[in-house]
Design a protein around this motif. Structure first.
Motif, PDB file in Angstrom:
ATOM      1  N   HIS A  69      -8.089  -7.132   4.779  1.00 44.36           N
ATOM      2  CA  HIS A  69      -6.778  -6.827   4.346  1.00 44.36           C
ATOM      3  C   HIS A  69      -6.484  -7.296   5.798  1.00 44.36           C
ATOM      4  O   HIS A  69      -5.403  -7.070   6.270  1.00 44.36           O
TER       5      HIS A  69
ATOM      6  N   HIS B 120     -13.655   1.480   4.586  1.00 43.20           N
ATOM      7  CA  HIS B 120     -14.110   0.944   2.836  1.00 43.20           C
ATOM      8  C   HIS B 120     -12.999   0.407   2.724  1.00 43.20           C
ATOM      9  O   HIS B 120     -11.962   0.912   2.446  1.00 43.20           O
ATOM     10  N   ALA B 121     -13.307  -1.231   1.921  1.00 38.52           N
ATOM     11  CA  ALA B 121     -12.048  -1.616   1.062  1.00 38.52           C
ATOM     12  C   ALA B 121     -11.148  -1.834   2.436  1.00 38.52           C
ATOM     13  O   ALA B 121      -9.849  -2.215   1.575  1.00 38.52           O
TER      14      ALA B 121
ATOM     15  N   GLY C 142      -7.754   2.306   7.881  1.00 43.67           N
ATOM     16  CA  GLY C 142      -7.656   1.419   6.975  1.00 43.67           C
ATOM     17  C   GLY C 142      -7.875   2.705   5.508  1.00 43.67           C
ATOM     18  O   GLY C 142      -8.482   2.465   4.501  1.00 43.67           O
ATOM     19  N   ALA C 143      -7.321   4.226   5.567  1.00 41.28           N
ATOM     20  CA  ALA C 143      -7.974   4.746   5.123  1.00 41.28           C
ATOM     21  C   ALA C 143      -8.042   5.422   3.180  1.00 41.28           C
ATOM     22  O   ALA C 143      -8.418   6.132   3.006  1.00 41.28           O
TER      23      ALA C 143
ATOM     24  N   HIS D  42       0.747  -1.253   0.423  1.00 45.20           N
ATOM     25  CA  HIS D  42       0.226   0.472  -0.110  1.00 45.20           C
ATOM     26  C   HIS D  42       0.672   1.160   0.314  1.00 45.20           C
ATOM     27  O   HIS D  42       0.593   2.236  -0.793  1.00 45.20           O
TER      28      HIS D  42
ATOM     29  N   ASP E 292      -4.153   4.241   8.956  1.00 47.83           N
ATOM     30  CA  ASP E 292      -3.989   3.345   7.731  1.00 47.83           C
ATOM     31  C   ASP E 292      -2.651   3.003   8.294  1.00 47.83           C
ATOM     32  O   ASP E 292      -2.205   3.469   9.441  1.00 47.83           O
ATOM     33  N   LEU E 293      -2.484   1.410   8.433  1.00 51.79           N
ATOM     34  CA  LEU E 293      -0.800   0.455   8.124  1.00 51.79           C
ATOM     35  C   LEU E 293      -0.659   1.323   7.867  1.00 51.79           C
ATOM     36  O   LEU E 293       1.016   1.054   8.380  1.00 51.79           O
TER      37      LEU E 293
ATOM     38  N   TYR F 297      -3.040   5.402  -6.311  1.00 49.54           N
ATOM     39  CA  TYR F 297      -3.947   5.433  -6.182  1.00 49.54           C
ATOM     40  C   TYR F 297      -5.153   5.257  -6.490  1.00 49.54           C
ATOM     41  O   TYR F 297      -5.916   4.819  -7.243  1.00 49.54           O
TER      42      TYR F 297
ATOM     43  N   ASP G 271      -3.384   0.346  13.554  1.00 52.76           N
ATOM     44  CA  ASP G 271      -3.112  -1.225  12.857  1.00 52.76           C
ATOM     45  C   ASP G 271      -5.539  -1.386  13.237  1.00 52.76           C
ATOM     46  O   ASP G 271      -5.042  -1.284  14.853  1.00 52.76           O
ATOM     47  N   ALA G 272      -5.261  -2.012  12.434  1.00 58.24           N
ATOM     48  CA  ALA G 272      -7.130  -1.803  13.069  1.00 58.24           C
ATOM     49  C   ALA G 272      -6.918  -3.141  13.550  1.00 58.24           C
ATOM     50  O   ALA G 272      -8.213  -2.510  14.603  1.00 58.24           O
TER      51      ALA G 272
HETATM   52  C1  LIG Z   1      -7.785  -1.514  -0.367  1.00 60.99           C
HETATM   53  S1  LIG Z   1      -7.256   0.488  -0.098  1.00 60.99           S
HETATM   54  C2  LIG Z   1      -8.458   0.726   0.834  1.00 60.99           C
HETATM   55  C3  LIG Z   1      -8.287   2.156   1.023  1.00 60.99           C
HETATM   56  C4  LIG Z   1      -9.264   2.922   1.679  1.00 60.99           C
HETATM   57  N1  LIG Z   1     -10.069   2.903   2.371  1.00 60.99           N
HETATM   58  C5  LIG Z   1     -10.241   3.651  -0.423  1.00 60.99           C
HETATM   59  O1  LIG Z   1     -10.975   2.799  -0.344  1.00 60.99           O
HETATM   60  O2  LIG Z   1      -9.467   4.327  -0.692  1.00 60.99           O
HETATM   61  C6  LIG Z   1      -7.022  -0.632   1.991  1.00 60.99           C
HETATM   62  C7  LIG Z   1      -6.008  -0.106   2.852  1.00 60.99           C
HETATM   63  O3  LIG Z   1      -6.529  -0.869   4.419  1.00 60.99           O
HETATM   64  C8  LIG Z   1      -4.737  -0.506   4.920  1.00 60.99           C
HETATM   65  N2  LIG Z   1      -5.072  -1.905   5.464  1.00 60.99           N
HETATM   66  C9  LIG Z   1      -4.383  -2.666   5.531  1.00 60.99           C
HETATM   67  N3  LIG Z   1      -4.034  -3.729   6.325  1.00 60.99           N
HETATM   68  C10 LIG Z   1      -4.199  -2.553   7.855  1.00 60.99           C
HETATM   69  C11 LIG Z   1      -4.960  -2.963   8.654  1.00 60.99           C
HETATM   70  N4  LIG Z   1      -4.335  -4.013   9.778  1.00 60.99           N
HETATM   71  N5  LIG Z   1      -5.678  -2.022   9.621  1.00 60.99           N
HETATM   72  C12 LIG Z   1      -5.306  -0.906   8.937  1.00 60.99           C
HETATM   73  N6  LIG Z   1      -5.857  -0.463   7.763  1.00 60.99           N
HETATM   74  C13 LIG Z   1      -4.916  -1.797   6.775  1.00 60.99           C
HETATM   75  C14 LIG Z   1      -4.163  -0.732   3.324  1.00 60.99           C
HETATM   76  O4  LIG Z   1      -2.539  -0.443   3.677  1.00 60.99           O
HETATM   77  C15 LIG Z   1      -4.628   0.183   2.331  1.00 60.99           C
HETATM   78  O5  LIG Z   1      -4.712   1.621   2.581  1.00 60.99           O
END
Ligand SMILES: C[S@@+](CC[C@H](N)C(=O)[O-])C[C@H]1O[C@@H](n2cnc3c(N)ncnc32)[C@H](O)[C@@H]1O
Length: 322
Positions: free
Chosen positions: A151, A146-147, A80-81, A33, A103-104, A40, A129-130
């Motif tokens: 992950h 969102h999305a 995970g913004a 990411h 976000d991570l 992105y 980390d979520a």
């Molecule tokens: C598919 S992207 C979605 C980004 C944004 N929410 C969007 O919809 O455009 C997933 C995001 O989740 C983050 N992510 C992955 N694992 C995570 C975790 N354990 N905690 C927080 N964020 C995480 C990634 O770094 C990435 O930015």
């Protein structure tokens, strides 16, 4: 409320780190990411104008449904913004007020803060980390994502954390997660479109104007390999709801969206990624969004007859008991 720390510098991935990422999923998430952060918004046609404000607000309302809570939610956390697509557009829509983007990936936090700044917003940005959210209990009125949860290795732990940082009666809203059946057909449609587009755009009359260069295509292939590592879950809507309930949420509901819209949307998104950046232009983006909207309207009618698990996207909301 805990004071947000500045995000650490963006990780610069060496070949050894990429190899290590296959052993350590959280590291894979950060590397992938971080690497995606700068491109992105272009890749996913993310913007912070009326089109995406409407999209974000509609996704939020579709999931929350006929619950009418006073808007805006005063303090909001996004997990995970990414570049801030969901919370910054929800803020513009008047759904959220004070926004904390987390976000991570440090690179994503930087990108989200830059997008917020360009919009003239003051938002708090923090690497988080979520599964272990670095905020105090009972801090937020709403937690959004969102999305993101597909992950996260332990999704139930993430729901427990969302509930911990929510105030009693506070709500989480997570949108845009892949269903198990939806992911199956989306991936196949994407692979077919990728093969067809790269073959056609490399024919001599189109090569100079439409084809992505070999280096960019190789990079996309490496990204696709790592993407298979970072995409951990797909969801059956009923199982997802049960998980949130086990974590302690009440008033849980799921909502699925996009059937014919996904049949069109995935080929369109893949086509956009497979051609030279910039050749399609804004007219194309509006055409794609208009077509997606028309098919989404068809899907809302189909939802009366087609089981929820066949749709591509699932969203979930739930409440922390008062
Ligand atoms: C598919 S992207 C979605 C980004 C944004 N929410 C969007 O919809 O455009 C997933 C995001 O989740 C983050 N992510 C992955 N694992 C995570 C975790 N354990 N905690 C927080 N964020 C995480 C990634 O770094 C990435 O930015």
């Amino acid at each position: 409320m805990a004071v947000p720390a500045d995000p650490p510098p963006v990780v610069d991935a060496t070949a050894e780190m990429v190899a290590a990422a296959y052993e350590d999923n959280k590291l894979a998430q950060v590397l992938y990411h971080d690497w995606e952060a700068q491109t992105y918004d272009d890749k996913w046609s993310i913007s912070f104008d009326e089109r995406c404000v409407e999209y974000a607000r509609d996704r939020f309302e579709a999931i929350v449904g006929d619950v009418h809570e006073p808007l805006p939610y005063a303090t909001a956390l996004e997990l995970g913004a990414g570049t801030g697509f969901f919370s910054l557009n929800l803020k513009q829509a008047g759904v959220l007020d004070e926004v904390h983007v987390t976000d991570l990936s440090p690179g994503m936090v930087e990108a989200a803060k830059a997008n917020a700044e360009a919009l003239g917003f003051t938002v708090q940005g923090r690497v988080a980390d979520a599964e272990r959210i670095p905020y105090d209990d009972n801090t937020f009125d709403v937690v959004v994502g969102h999305a993101v949860i597909h992950h996260i290795p332990d999704v139930e732990a993430a729901f427990r954390e969302m509930l911990r940082v929510l105030k009693p009666g506070g709500r989480f809203v997570v949108a845009g997660e892949p269903t198990t059946i939806g992911d199956w057909y989306a991936r196949r449609l994407g692979q077919l479109t990728w093969k067809a587009t790269t073959a056609i755009t490399h024919l001599p009359p189109l090569r100079d104007t439409w084809a992505r260069d070999r280096e960019a295509l190789d990079e996309s292939s490496r990204a696709a390999a790592l993407e298979a590592v970072v995409d951990l879950h797909t969801f059956d809507p009923a199982d997802l709801a049960a998980m949130a309930q086990r974590a302690g949420a009440v008033d849980v509901r799921t909502r699925t969206e996009e059937l014919t819209a996904a049949f069109l949307g995935w080929p369109i998104r893949t086509f956009e990624a497979a051609v030279k950046p910039g050749v399609l232009g804004w007219g194309w983006a509006m055409f794609a969004y208009g077509s997606w909207k028309r098919l989404s309207a068809v899907d809302r009618l189909l939802a009366r007859a087609v089981p929820a698990r066949f749709f591509y996207n699932v969203g979930i909301t739930g409440v922390k008991p008062s």
